[in-house]
Scaffold this motif. Structure first.
Motif, mmCIF file in Angstrom:
data_model
loop_
_atom_site.group_PDB
_atom_site.id
_atom_site.type_symbol
_atom_site.label_atom_id
_atom_site.label_comp_id
_atom_site.label_asym_id
_atom_site.label_seq_id
_atom_site.Cartn_x
_atom_site.Cartn_y
_atom_site.Cartn_z
ATOM 1 N N UNK A 84 0.829 -1.211 0.000
ATOM 2 C CA UNK A 84 0.000 0.000 0.000
ATOM 3 C C UNK A 84 0.856 1.249 0.000
ATOM 4 N N UNK A 144 -7.917 9.453 -10.708
ATOM 5 C CA UNK A 144 -7.351 10.367 -9.707
ATOM 6 C C UNK A 144 -6.229 9.691 -8.931
ATOM 7 N N UNK A 202 -2.441 11.120 -8.810
ATOM 8 C CA UNK A 202 -1.770 11.508 -7.559
ATOM 9 C C UNK A 202 -0.497 10.691 -7.332
ATOM 10 N N UNK A 204 -7.400 15.976 -4.585
ATOM 11 C CA UNK A 204 -7.521 14.525 -4.476
ATOM 12 C C UNK A 204 -8.665 13.956 -5.306
ATOM 13 N N UNK A 205 -9.823 14.577 -5.254
ATOM 14 C CA UNK A 205 -10.933 14.043 -6.032
ATOM 15 C C UNK A 205 -11.289 15.039 -7.123
ATOM 16 N N UNK A 259 -12.716 14.338 -10.079
ATOM 17 C CA UNK A 259 -13.711 13.824 -11.018
ATOM 18 C C UNK A 259 -14.729 14.912 -11.410
ATOM 19 N N UNK A 296 -3.232 -2.202 6.363
ATOM 20 C CA UNK A 296 -2.570 -1.750 5.139
ATOM 21 C C UNK A 296 -2.145 -2.919 4.255
ATOM 22 N N UNK A 297 -1.882 -4.092 4.864
ATOM 23 C CA UNK A 297 -1.542 -5.269 4.055
ATOM 24 C C UNK A 297 -2.818 -5.807 3.396
ATOM 25 N N UNK A 328 -3.959 -2.953 1.009
ATOM 26 C CA UNK A 328 -2.940 -2.523 0.051
ATOM 27 C C UNK A 328 -2.445 -3.650 -0.830
ATOM 28 N N UNK A 329 -2.608 -4.891 -0.377
ATOM 29 C CA UNK A 329 -1.994 -5.980 -1.130
ATOM 30 C C UNK A 329 -2.953 -7.164 -1.344
ATOM 31 N N UNK A 341 -14.531 -3.168 -12.718
ATOM 32 C CA UNK A 341 -13.746 -2.746 -11.545
ATOM 33 C C UNK A 341 -13.071 -3.919 -10.838
ATOM 34 N N UNK A 349 -6.082 -2.071 -9.800
ATOM 35 C CA UNK A 349 -6.973 -1.053 -9.236
ATOM 36 C C UNK A 349 -8.413 -1.523 -9.428
ATOM 37 N N UNK A 350 -9.332 -0.876 -8.736
ATOM 38 C CA UNK A 350 -10.718 -1.334 -8.723
ATOM 39 C C UNK A 350 -10.980 -2.042 -7.409
#
Lengths: 317, 561
Positions: free
Chosen positions: A32, A49, A53, B144-145, B147, B433-434, B437-438, B468, B477-478
């Motif tokens: 992460x 986005x 970033x 950050x956003x 859109x 976070x693991x 994030x992973x 997604x 991602x998604x």
């Protein structure tokens, strides 16, 4: 001695360079990144986005390239920008460093003073009631979890009696020094109790060994007063092993005390380092950890140099 | 990290001491003395710039200091705060337009409230709107956003107060422009001279107590990083005045210390948005509930178990149905959360406009669960566990975020209840976070318990649309980590985004919920509740249950005798 100190300084520099890479790589290897964390907090943040970033923060680059860029910047004297604190690294670091020194410095000195007194008293009368009481204090101090001790102090002195503030560094909007000191009392007491218990055991052991030496018996035989024997002869010898422990603890002055800071919501270096590492704030984590490493290594060098002063038998080659 | 987990384990030992001292600590103070308020939260905002970074702590503080154009209120209805009227096709302020390639866009006209001023006295004008748009559109600015800014193709300014946004996509929630948080052009313009440096030089970072940065009922007058933020009334605020002379928002990350600070009077209240988890809130209420008013507000945080559909056994819908029938979620909610977390039937909260109650509901039915497993070829052995014809055990790995005590408790109950129907479950937790994030992006899990955070009428594109699904092809991602693929769900999601008729949209929502409840790509558990612990003298705090913080209506808060 100068040659010894010079060689050690070069070693320290090399070690810091190595450490900078190790720290950078370890943070980078954690799964992460800050943008992933940001995305988990905002369900509406789009994939586009996130990608934008990551590129903006340089997180789309390989780790080695990012480290090289950081190293080039750092060598030019620019430690970069802290993403977590939205400020240049030094601007984020210095107030926290000041807070930590204000808390840790007096706590360190007072804990050592308490340990010196208690350790010496216990060593002079081993297996006495006093020694047993001091031992009990030491074991209690070493065994009690810091967060528990902190919580008990908050509940008794802040929640219970209402004598002291429970957290923070100052009352909002106040610049009164007395108010600042009142906020230091509970965290400092926590640190002193825990550290003094630990140091006392070392001082007691070192002092007992020193008091059993031939030169102490000789000093007593020559009619030296007990105070002189302790202060002039035994303490100096006892300080050699204690100095090592103190030198190793010295890094704590700048690396802070994570648990105590968290419990008392005290913004110091411990919490800063923790947040920087967990938040993938490379610049800040590197600067803070390298500072702590450097202080610890320099303190060790100082301890090595102090040995010769404390014990004339020590020489440097 | 272990230290904090240990903190939680030891909390039960400390509880009696807390209770004993609480009686000493809580001395009633008359309401007349309460012209200051101290709020405890567990997070400190990295920046106060409304466009950069996403943090609940920032939203909480800015709720009192900066007005958004639109928000979802406590009834989950769209409301204007900085504007005078919401544009709609009915009132003529929203006009649909035909775009090339058969697309539809929309023009939206807003008027800034005539009395809106920054706290330095400068009026809020369309110059600020133009500047904000300029910042939002620039890919270098660190917004950050972005859109919404990408969708706005241009802005026409009518006068100092009125402007029209040209949006290139017509969606049902066209009037919602929460992310268009105004930046003060007269203060921030110089920081934006080099767009790539804006996120570093914004005055919200370099000079956060500058009054010109805020236009809400309060402004920031002291900012001590990591410690506290002090808010004082904005002298140029023309709306109903705030009732407190000073409001301190204090950060105390450790929840045990947060409780102790409340009992000591260092803080007056714990915000529900960033306060105690429900289990700790319930324990606190048992010990000290009589001295405080405690509000439980279920919201949009949807706890569920994601099922990896790539796992052969879990790909069988009957096994998924058996798993949910084997759970007594009502009993879990009652015994662990005193019934404060309503059991979920789908991903849509009952408070949401799109909610329908007409979906399959899976009450605890172990007999039916066992029958389904038998029918799908999983036979019970002598050890009480089920195996297929090849002797392979029906066994799954269940993951959640390590250190989250509530989830770890629930996990153990799930394990035990599933074992009752012959399913072996091994617990393997990972740090958040693991996991996020992973493990989830790489779909390296079988069952994963965590929460989705959404907003009212939030179309579930990121979690249920087949486009997604994270994979190597899209760089992982998604958020459709289950790998759920349904052309029908894709169609419903695409239609939901653009359907303007509320009745037709409600039908689409109902179909999407039914499909989800039938297919069970994830097993619904419950909607998480926030715990607001307030002093008895404080009135007017109305938790929303959605992403709008209570501080947006801080002028309603007052001290009562």
């Amino acid at each position: 001695m100068i040659r010894f100190a010079a060689i050690r300084l070069v070693e320290i520099m090399a070690m810091l360079v190595l450490m900078s890479f190790v720290i950078y790589a370890l943070i980078g290897l954690m799964p992460g990144d800050p943008i992933d964390l940001m995305r988990s907090a905002d369900p509406r943040m789009s994939t586009a986005d996130a990608a934008r970033l990551k590129a903006l923060y340089g997180l789309d680059q390989p780790l080695l390239l990012r480290y090289m860029a950081w190293a080039r910047q750092a060598l030019a004297g620019d430690l970069g920008y802290s993403r977590l604190f939205a400020a240049p690294v030094w601007q984020a670091l210095l107030p926290r460093l000041g807070n930590s020194l204000l808390l840790m410095g007096p706590s360190f000195v007072l804990a050592f003073a308490v340990a010196l007194g208690l350790g010496t008293a216990a060593a002079r009368r081993p297996h006495s009631r006093l020694d047993a009481a001091i031992n009990l204090f030491c074991f209690a101090g070493v065994s009690l979890p810091t967060f528990w001790l902190a919580l008990v102090l908050i509940l008794v002195f802040a929640a219970g009696f209402g004598w002291l503030p429970a957290s923070g560094i100052a009352t909002a909007g106040s610049s009164d020094i007395a108010d600042r000191l009142r906020h230091l009392v509970l965290p400092a007491t926590t640190l002193i109790l825990v550290s003094a218990a630990s140091y006392t055991r070392y001082v007691r052991a070192a002092m007992r060994e020193a008091l059993a030496q031939d030169h102490i018996r000789t000093a007593r035989a020559k009619g030296a007063s007990e105070a002189r024997v302790i202060m002039h002869h035994a303490l100096r010898a006892a300080l050699v092993p204690v100095t090592t422990i103190l030198a190793l603890s010295f890094g704590g002055l700048v690396s802070g005390a994570l648990v105590t800071e968290t419990m008392f919501a005290y913004p110091g270096m411990g919490k800063l380092i923790f947040d920087a590492v967990m938040g993938n704030d490379y610049n800040l984590a590197l600067a803070a950890l390298l500072l702590a490493t450097a202080v610890t290594m320099v303190a060790n060098l100082a301890a090595d140099l102090a040995y010769a002063w404390l014990d004339p038998r020590v020489s440097y080659r | 990290m272990n230290v904090f987990r240990e903190t939680q384990r030891t909390r039960r030992c400390i509880a009696p001491l807390v209770g004993l001292l609480a009686s000493v600590a809580m001395t009633p103070v008359s309401a007349a003395e309460h012209d200051v308020l101290s709020i405890g939260i567990t997070q400190f905002p990295a920046t106060l710039n409304p466009s950069i970074d996403v943090m609940a702590a920032k939203s909480y503080v800015l709720g009192a200091a900066l007005r958004p154009f639109t928000v979802y209120d406590a009834e989950w209805k769209l409301a204007c705060l900085l504007c005078t009227e919401l544009p709609s096709i009915g009132n003529g302020l929203a006009v649909t337009v035909d775009l090339p390639e058969g697309k539809k866009g929309i023009d939206l006209t807003y008027t800034i409230r005539p009395d809106a001023r920054w706290a330095d006295g400068v009026p809020v004008t369309t110059a600020d709107v133009r500047f904000t748009y300029e910042v939002g559109r620039n890919p270098q600015s660190g917004v950050s956003n972005a859109e919404l800014y990408r969708r706005i193709t241009g802005i026409d300014v009518k006068d100092d107060r009125t402007f029209t946004l040209h949006v290139d996509k017509l969606t049902f929630d066209y009037a919602a422009i929460h992310d268009f948080m105004l930046l003060p052009a007269h203060i921030e313009r110089d920081a934006f001279a080099e767009p790539a440096q804006y996120r570093l030089r914004t005055h919200y970072n370099t000079d956060p107590t500058n009054p010109g940065l805020y236009n809400g009922p309060y402004r920031v007058t002291e900012f001590v990083a990591g410690s506290h933020i002090l808010l004082e009334p904005n002298p140029h605020w023309a709306g109903p005045p705030g009732r407190f002379r000073r409001i301190t928002v204090r950060t105390i990350e450790n929840t045990a210390a947060l409780e102790a600070n409340l009992l000591s009077g260092t803080i007056d209240m714990i915000a529900g948005e960033l306060g105690l988890p429900l289990d700790e809130g319930l324990a606190f209420a048992k010990r000290n509930g009589e001295a405080f008013q405690i509000i439980y507000k279920p919201g949009l945080v949807y706890e569920h178990v994601d099922v990896n559909l790539a796992q052969p056994a879990l790909a069988d819908r009957r096994v998924r149905e058996a798993l949910i029938l084997g759970l007594d979620r009502e009993a879990i909610s009652q015994s662990l959360f005193a019934g404060r977390q309503p059991v979920a039937d789908s991903f849509v909260n009952p408070l949401d406009l799109g909610y329908t109650g007409e979906v399959p509901r899976y009450r605890h039915d172990p007999a039916r669960a066992e029958a389904l497993l038998e029918a799908s070829g999983w036979r019970k052995g002598a050890d009480g566990l089920r195996r297929d014809a090849q002797g392979q055990k029906l066994s799954f790995e269940l993951m959640t975020t390590a250190g989250n005590r509530s989830r770890e408790l629930v996990e153990q109950v799930l394990q035990s209840q599933w074992r009752g129907i012959g399913v072996d479950v091994r617990i393997k937790n990972e740090p958040a976070r693991v996991l996020f994030g992973d493990t989830l992006p790489h779909r390296r899990f079988e069952l994963a318990m965590y929460a989705w955070i959404s907003s009212p009428e939030n179309v579930p594109r990121s979690i249920l649309h087949s486009s997604e699904i994270p994979s190597a092809a899209n760089g992982f991602v998604g958020q459709n980590a289950t790998g759920f693929t349904s052309t029908e769900m894709d169609r419903l999601i695409d239609a939901l985004e653009i359907e303007l008729d509320p009745n037709a949209r409600k039908t689409l929502w109902a179909e999407a919920q039914r499909l989800y409840a039938v297919e069970l790509p994830s097993l619904p558990l419950y909607f998480r509740s926030d715990v607001f612990i307030l002093p008895k003298w404080l009135t007017g705090v109305r938790p929303t249950g959605n992403q709008s913080p209570t501080t947006l209506w801080i002028t309603d808060w007052s001290a009562q005798p």
